[in-house]
Design a protein around this motif. Structure first.
Motif, PDB file in Angstrom:
ATOM      1  N   LEU A  53       0.828  -1.205   0.000  1.00 23.94           N
ATOM      2  CA  LEU A  53       0.000   0.000   0.000  1.00 23.94           C
ATOM      3  C   LEU A  53       0.866   1.259   0.000  1.00 23.94           C
ATOM      4  CD1 LEU A  53      -2.767  -1.099   2.504  1.00 23.94           C
ATOM      5  CD2 LEU A  53      -3.027  -0.763   0.042  1.00 23.94           C
ATOM      6  N   GLU A  54       1.937   1.243   0.768  1.00 24.28           N
ATOM      7  CA  GLU A  54       2.847   2.379   0.792  1.00 24.28           C
ATOM      8  C   GLU A  54       3.535   2.552  -0.560  1.00 24.28           C
ATOM      9  OE1 GLU A  54       5.326   1.508   4.147  1.00 24.28           O
ATOM     10  OE2 GLU A  54       3.866   2.318   5.564  1.00 24.28           O
ATOM     11  N   ALA A  55       3.854   1.455  -1.228  1.00 25.40           N
ATOM     12  CA  ALA A  55       4.520   1.512  -2.524  1.00 25.40           C
ATOM     13  C   ALA A  55       3.633   2.139  -3.603  1.00 25.40           C
ATOM     14  CB  ALA A  55       4.951   0.107  -2.955  1.00 25.40           C
ATOM     15  N   ILE A  56       2.311   2.003  -3.478  1.00 26.93           N
ATOM     16  CA  ILE A  56       1.436   2.609  -4.470  1.00 26.93           C
ATOM     17  C   ILE A  56       0.968   4.002  -4.054  1.00 26.93           C
ATOM     18  CG2 ILE A  56       0.695   0.425  -5.470  1.00 26.93           C
ATOM     19  CD1 ILE A  56      -1.948   0.697  -3.977  1.00 26.93           C
ATOM     20  N   GLY A  57       1.503   4.516  -2.943  1.00 33.00           N
ATOM     21  CA  GLY A  57       1.267   5.905  -2.593  1.00 33.00           C
ATOM     22  C   GLY A  57       0.456   6.183  -1.351  1.00 33.00           C
ATOM     23  N   PHE A  58       0.028   5.169  -0.620  1.00 32.75           N
ATOM     24  CA  PHE A  58      -0.711   5.408   0.614  1.00 32.75           C
ATOM     25  C   PHE A  58       0.253   5.705   1.756  1.00 32.75           C
ATOM     26  CE2 PHE A  58      -3.960   3.243  -1.801  1.00 32.75           C
ATOM     27  CZ  PHE A  58      -5.118   3.912  -1.412  1.00 32.75           C
ATOM     28  N   ARG A  59      -0.140   6.614   2.626  1.00 37.97           N
ATOM     29  CA  ARG A  59       0.656   6.978   3.786  1.00 37.97           C
ATOM     30  C   ARG A  59      -0.229   6.956   5.021  1.00 37.97           C
ATOM     31  NH1 ARG A  59       3.866   5.756   0.707  1.00 37.97           N
ATOM     32  NH2 ARG A  59       5.439   7.010  -0.292  1.00 37.97           N
ATOM     33  N   ALA A  60       0.328   6.523   6.138  1.00 38.25           N
ATOM     34  CA  ALA A  60      -0.421   6.477   7.394  1.00 38.25           C
ATOM     35  C   ALA A  60      -0.749   7.895   7.852  1.00 38.25           C
ATOM     36  CB  ALA A  60       0.377   5.742   8.455  1.00 38.25           C
ATOM     37  N   ASP A  61      -2.005   8.096   8.256  1.00 41.78           N
ATOM     38  CA  ASP A  61      -2.478   9.392   8.741  1.00 41.78           C
ATOM     39  C   ASP A  61      -3.481   9.097   9.859  1.00 41.78           C
ATOM     40  OD1 ASP A  61      -3.299  12.020   9.104  1.00 41.78           O
ATOM     41  OD2 ASP A  61      -4.494  12.074   7.283  1.00 41.78           O
ATOM     42  N   GLN A  62      -3.006   9.012  11.085  1.00 40.24           N
ATOM     43  CA  GLN A  62      -3.794   8.644  12.265  1.00 40.24           C
ATOM     44  C   GLN A  62      -4.403   7.257  12.081  1.00 40.24           C
ATOM     45  OE1 GLN A  62      -6.402  11.887  13.092  1.00 40.24           O
ATOM     46  NE2 GLN A  62      -4.736  13.304  13.451  1.00 40.24           N
ATOM     47  N   GLU A  63      -5.713   7.155  11.918  1.00 44.40           N
ATOM     48  CA  GLU A  63      -6.370   5.852  11.805  1.00 44.40           C
ATOM     49  C   GLU A  63      -6.715   5.502  10.364  1.00 44.40           C
ATOM     50  OE1 GLU A  63      -9.678   5.711  14.430  1.00 44.40           O
ATOM     51  OE2 GLU A  63      -8.444   5.961  16.210  1.00 44.40           O
ATOM     52  N   GLU A  64      -6.074   6.198   9.428  1.00 37.59           N
ATOM     53  CA  GLU A  64      -6.360   5.969   8.015  1.00 37.59           C
ATOM     54  C   GLU A  64      -5.070   5.850   7.237  1.00 37.59           C
ATOM     55  OE1 GLU A  64     -10.419   8.582   7.534  1.00 37.59           O
ATOM     56  OE2 GLU A  64      -8.530   9.543   7.043  1.00 37.59           O
ATOM     57  N   LEU A  65      -5.202   5.295   6.064  1.00 37.31           N
ATOM     58  CA  LEU A  65      -4.136   5.340   5.066  1.00 37.31           C
ATOM     59  C   LEU A  65      -4.663   6.240   3.964  1.00 37.31           C
ATOM     60  CD1 LEU A  65      -3.279   1.562   4.910  1.00 37.31           C
ATOM     61  CD2 LEU A  65      -1.751   3.359   5.697  1.00 37.31           C
ATOM     62  N   ARG A  66      -3.887   7.258   3.598  1.00 40.65           N
ATOM     63  CA  ARG A  66      -4.347   8.202   2.583  1.00 40.65           C
ATOM     64  C   ARG A  66      -3.398   8.170   1.399  1.00 40.65           C
ATOM     65  NH1 ARG A  66      -8.043  11.464   3.413  1.00 40.65           N
ATOM     66  NH2 ARG A  66      -7.189  13.169   2.214  1.00 40.65           N
ATOM     67  N   ALA A  67      -3.965   8.167   0.212  1.00 37.51           N
ATOM     68  CA  ALA A  67      -3.173   8.195  -1.014  1.00 37.51           C
ATOM     69  C   ALA A  67      -2.717   9.624  -1.258  1.00 37.51           C
ATOM     70  CB  ALA A  67      -3.987   7.692  -2.191  1.00 37.51           C
ATOM     71  N   ARG A  68      -1.473   9.743  -1.657  1.00 36.17           N
ATOM     72  CA  ARG A  68      -0.979  11.065  -2.028  1.00 36.17           C
ATOM     73  C   ARG A  68      -1.648  11.487  -3.317  1.00 36.17           C
ATOM     74  NH1 ARG A  68       5.152  10.133  -2.609  1.00 36.17           N
ATOM     75  NH2 ARG A  68       4.298   8.317  -3.619  1.00 36.17           N
ATOM     76  N   GLU A  69      -1.817  12.792  -3.473  1.00 42.58           N
ATOM     77  CA  GLU A  69      -2.396  13.270  -4.722  1.00 42.58           C
ATOM     78  C   GLU A  69      -1.356  13.134  -5.820  1.00 42.58           C
ATOM     79  OE1 GLU A  69      -4.637  16.852  -4.907  1.00 42.58           O
ATOM     80  OE2 GLU A  69      -5.049  16.774  -2.766  1.00 42.58           O
ATOM     81  N   GLY A  70      -1.783  12.630  -6.937  1.00 37.33           N
ATOM     82  CA  GLY A  70      -0.886  12.430  -8.061  1.00 37.33           C
ATOM     83  C   GLY A  70      -0.815  13.653  -8.949  1.00 37.33           C
ATOM     84  N   ARG A  71       0.075  13.607  -9.904  1.00 35.33           N
ATOM     85  CA  ARG A  71       0.254  14.712 -10.836  1.00 35.33           C
ATOM     86  C   ARG A  71      -1.024  14.951 -11.639  1.00 35.33           C
ATOM     87  NH1 ARG A  71       4.892  16.661 -11.134  1.00 35.33           N
ATOM     88  NH2 ARG A  71       5.045  17.302 -13.287  1.00 35.33           N
ATOM     89  N   ARG A  72      -1.752  13.892 -11.950  1.00 33.73           N
ATOM     90  CA  ARG A  72      -2.986  14.033 -12.711  1.00 33.73           C
ATOM     91  C   ARG A  72      -3.990  14.887 -11.957  1.00 33.73           C
ATOM     92  NH1 ARG A  72      -6.481   8.881 -14.690  1.00 33.73           N
ATOM     93  NH2 ARG A  72      -8.217  10.059 -15.496  1.00 33.73           N
ATOM     94  N   ALA A  73      -4.128  14.673 -10.662  1.00 32.14           N
ATOM     95  CA  ALA A  73      -5.062  15.451  -9.851  1.00 32.14           C
ATOM     96  C   ALA A  73      -4.589  16.902  -9.738  1.00 32.14           C
ATOM     97  CB  ALA A  73      -5.219  14.835  -8.461  1.00 32.14           C
ATOM     98  N   GLU A  74      -3.285  17.116  -9.594  1.00 35.52           N
ATOM     99  CA  GLU A  74      -2.749  18.475  -9.492  1.00 35.52           C
ATOM    100  C   GLU A  74      -2.957  19.229 -10.784  1.00 35.52           C
ATOM    101  OE1 GLU A  74       1.289  17.861  -8.375  1.00 35.52           O
ATOM    102  OE2 GLU A  74       0.769  17.102  -6.400  1.00 35.52           O
TER     103      GLU A  74
END
Length: 79
Positions: A53-74
Motif C-alpha cells: 500500500l505504501e509503494a502505491i502511494g498510501f501513507r499512514a495518517d492517524q487511523e487511516e491510510l491516505r493516497a498522495r495526490e498524483g500529478r494528474r489530480a494536481e
C-alpha cells in the motif's frame, strides 16, 4: 500463505490501483480505514501488505491510510 489468500490480496491491490488511476480526485478511493476488517483480511495481515500500500502511494495518517495526490489530480486543479 495459501494461493487463495495471495490471489485475494493481489485482486484487492489491483482494484485500489485501478480506482485511484481512474478517479484520483475522489476521496473515497484515496482513504482506507486501518481498522477495517476487510482491509486487514485482504491485505494488511499478510507480510508485505502494508508495504504494498505504501509503494502505491498510501501513507499512514492517524487511523487511516491516505493516497498522495498524483500529478494528474494536481494538473486538473491548475487547469
Amino acid at each position: 500463505e495459501d494461493a487463495a489468500a495471495l490471489e485475494a490480496a493481489c485482486s484487492a491491490l489491483l482494484s485500489l490501483v485501478r480506482n485511484l488511476a481512474q478517479r484520483p480526485e475522489e476521496e473515497r478511493y484515496r482513504t482506507l480505514r486501518t481498522g477495517s476488517p476487510a482491509l486487514r483480511e485482504r491485505l494488511t495481515r499478510h507480510a508485505g501488505g502494508l508495504l504494498s500500500l505504501e509503494a502505491i502511494g498510501f501513507r499512514a495518517d492517524q487511523e487511516e491510510l491516505r493516497a498522495r495526490e498524483g500529478r494528474r489530480a494536481e494538473a486538473k486543479e491548475e487547469g
